[in-house]
Design an enzyme around this catalytic site. Structure first.
Site, PDB file in Angstrom:
ATOM      1  N   SER A   8     -11.907  -7.181   1.001  1.00 38.21           N
ATOM      2  CA  SER A   8     -10.747  -7.757   1.296  1.00 38.21           C
ATOM      3  C   SER A   8     -10.907  -8.755   2.066  1.00 38.21           C
ATOM      4  CB  SER A   8      -9.446  -7.025   1.807  1.00 38.21           C
ATOM      5  OG  SER A   8      -9.945  -6.451   2.734  1.00 38.21           O
ATOM      6  N   TYR A  39      -5.665  -5.570   2.074  1.00 34.55           N
ATOM      7  CA  TYR A  39      -5.379  -4.539   1.137  1.00 34.55           C
ATOM      8  C   TYR A  39      -4.602  -3.476   1.396  1.00 34.55           C
ATOM      9  CZ  TYR A  39      -8.391  -7.217  -2.301  1.00 34.55           C
ATOM     10  OH  TYR A  39      -8.916  -8.061  -3.052  1.00 34.55           O
ATOM     11  N   GLY A  40      -4.955  -3.287   2.714  1.00 28.76           N
ATOM     12  CA  GLY A  40      -4.329  -1.791   3.307  1.00 28.76           C
ATOM     13  C   GLY A  40      -2.877  -1.557   3.216  1.00 28.76           C
ATOM     14  N   CYS A  70     -14.812  -1.646   0.246  1.00 34.37           N
ATOM     15  CA  CYS A  70     -13.252  -1.573   0.692  1.00 34.37           C
ATOM     16  C   CYS A  70     -12.769  -0.241   0.398  1.00 34.37           C
ATOM     17  CB  CYS A  70     -12.554  -2.740   0.097  1.00 34.37           C
ATOM     18  SG  CYS A  70     -10.761  -2.756   0.345  1.00 34.37           S
ATOM     19  N   THR A  72      -9.694   1.096   0.788  1.00 36.96           N
ATOM     20  CA  THR A  72      -8.457   0.979   0.100  1.00 36.96           C
ATOM     21  C   THR A  72      -8.683   0.773  -1.573  1.00 36.96           C
ATOM     22  OG1 THR A  72      -7.256   0.018   1.927  1.00 36.96           O
ATOM     23  CG2 THR A  72      -6.279  -0.125  -0.444  1.00 36.96           C
ATOM     24  N   GLU A 147     -10.468  -9.137  12.217  1.00 36.94           N
ATOM     25  CA  GLU A 147     -10.228 -10.207  11.686  1.00 36.94           C
ATOM     26  C   GLU A 147      -9.901 -11.547  12.981  1.00 36.94           C
ATOM     27  OE1 GLU A 147     -10.269 -11.595   8.592  1.00 36.94           O
ATOM     28  OE2 GLU A 147     -10.771  -9.592   7.597  1.00 36.94           O
TER      29      GLU A 147
END
Length: 258
Positions: A8, A39-40, A70, A72, A147
Site C-alpha cells: 500500500s 489498506y488496513g 502487505c 492486510t 508514512e
C-alpha cells in the site's frame, strides 16, 4: 526471471530491499499504492479489489512470481490471487509464522498489525495450530507514523509503549511485526524492549524464498512505481534502497483498468 512486489505504500520497500540484496540478478518491479494507503482500514472486498489491480499491473511486465508485501492484502487477498494467477504468489503471513515458531521459547507470541490484519486472525489461526499462545494488538497509528517519517524519538516511543506494553506484560518472548511498515520502527521497539525476538517480514520472506528453492536470474533491473507523488516515500526510498532507482508515477486510472 523477474519478481513483482506490491504494498500500500512505503512499508514494502523493506521487502524490496532484502530481496534485492538476496537476489541481485533478479529483475524486480515494485508498486506502492500511495494514492490509497493505508489498506488496513479498508473492507475485505476493497482490499481484494486493490490487490487484483496491483497484481494485474505487475503482471504486465511478465513477472515470474508475485510477492504481496502487505499483511492486510496477504490476509484478505492471497487465496484470490493464487486462484487467478498462474505464477507463484507469496504473502507475508506464512513466512512470518514460520520464523516466529523458530524464535519462540516459551510459546507466547505477540502479533501487531493493522486493524484489518488483526481482524482476519490470519496469524492467530496458523500459530494456534502449533499450540502457540497468541496475543494480538491492532496498532493503527504505526502506519501514519512511518508514512510521516516519525520512526524514533519521544513521540514514536510513547505510541509504541502505549500499544506494546500490554503484550509485554502477557509474557511474550517473540513479536511479529504484522505490517511491512513496522520494520521501520524496529530499532525503536528493540531499544524499548531489548529482550523481545522480533520477526521482520522482509527477512522472513527472503528466508522463505530460499527454503522453497526459488531462485531468480535476470539482468538485475530495478523499477519502483507509485500511484501518487509522495515526498515521504521518496525520502525513505532513498534511505532504504538508494537514490539511483528513480520513482515513476503511474496514473491510478491505468492501474484500475488493467
Amino acid at each position: 526471471m523477474s519478481i513483482g512486489i506490491f504494498d500500500s505504500g512505503i512499508g514494502g520497500l523493506t521487502v524490496f530491499k532484502e530481496i534485492s540484496r538476496e537476489f541481485p540478478q533478479a529483475d524486480i518491479y515494485y508498486l506502492g499504492d500511495t494514492a490509497r494507503v493505508p489498506y488496513g482500514n479498508k473492507s475485505k472486498e476493497t482490499v481484494i479489489r486493490y490487490s487484483i489491480e496491483a497484481a494485474n499491473y505487475l503482471r504486465s511486465f511478465g513477472i515470474d512470481a508475485l510477492i504481496i508485501a502487505c499483511n492486510t492484502a496477504s490476509s484478505y487477498a492471497l487465496d484470490t490471487l493464487k486462484e487467478s494467477l498462474d505464477i507463484p504468489v507469496i504473502g507475508v503471513v506464512e513466512p512470518g509464522v514460520e520464523t516466529a515458531l523458530r524464535y519462540t521459547e516459551n510459546k507466547k507470541v505477540g502479533v501487531i498489525g493493522t486493524s484489518a490484519t488483526i481482524r482476519s486472525n490470519s496469524y492467530r489461526f496458523l500459530l494456534e495450530k502449533e499450540n502457540i499462545e497468541v496475543f494480538q494488538k491492532a496498532c493503527p497509528l504505526f502506519v501514519p507514523l512511518v508514512e510521516e517519517g516519525i520512526v524514533d524519538g519521544e513521540i514514536a516511543e510513547l505510541i509504541i509503549k502505549e500499544y506494546l506494553e500490554e503484550l509485554v506484560k502477557k509474557g511474550i518472548d517473540t513479536l511479529i511485526l504484522g505490517c511491512t511498515h513496522y520494520p521501520l520502527l524496529k530499532k525503536t521497539i528493540e531499544k524499548i524492549y531489548p529482550h523481545l525476538k522480533i520477526v521482520d517480514s522482509s527477512q522472513a520472506i527472503t528466508d522463505f524464498l530460499h527454503r522453497e528453492n526459488l531462485y531468480f536470474e535476470g539482468t538485475g533491473k530495478r523499477k519502483i512505481y507509485i500511484t501518487d507523488e509522495s515526498e515521504n516515500f521518496e525520502r525513505f526510498k532513498n534511505i532504504l534502497v538508494g537514490d539511483n532507482i528513480p520513482l515513476e508515477k503511474i496514473e491510478l486510472s491505468k492501474l484500475c483498468t488493467l
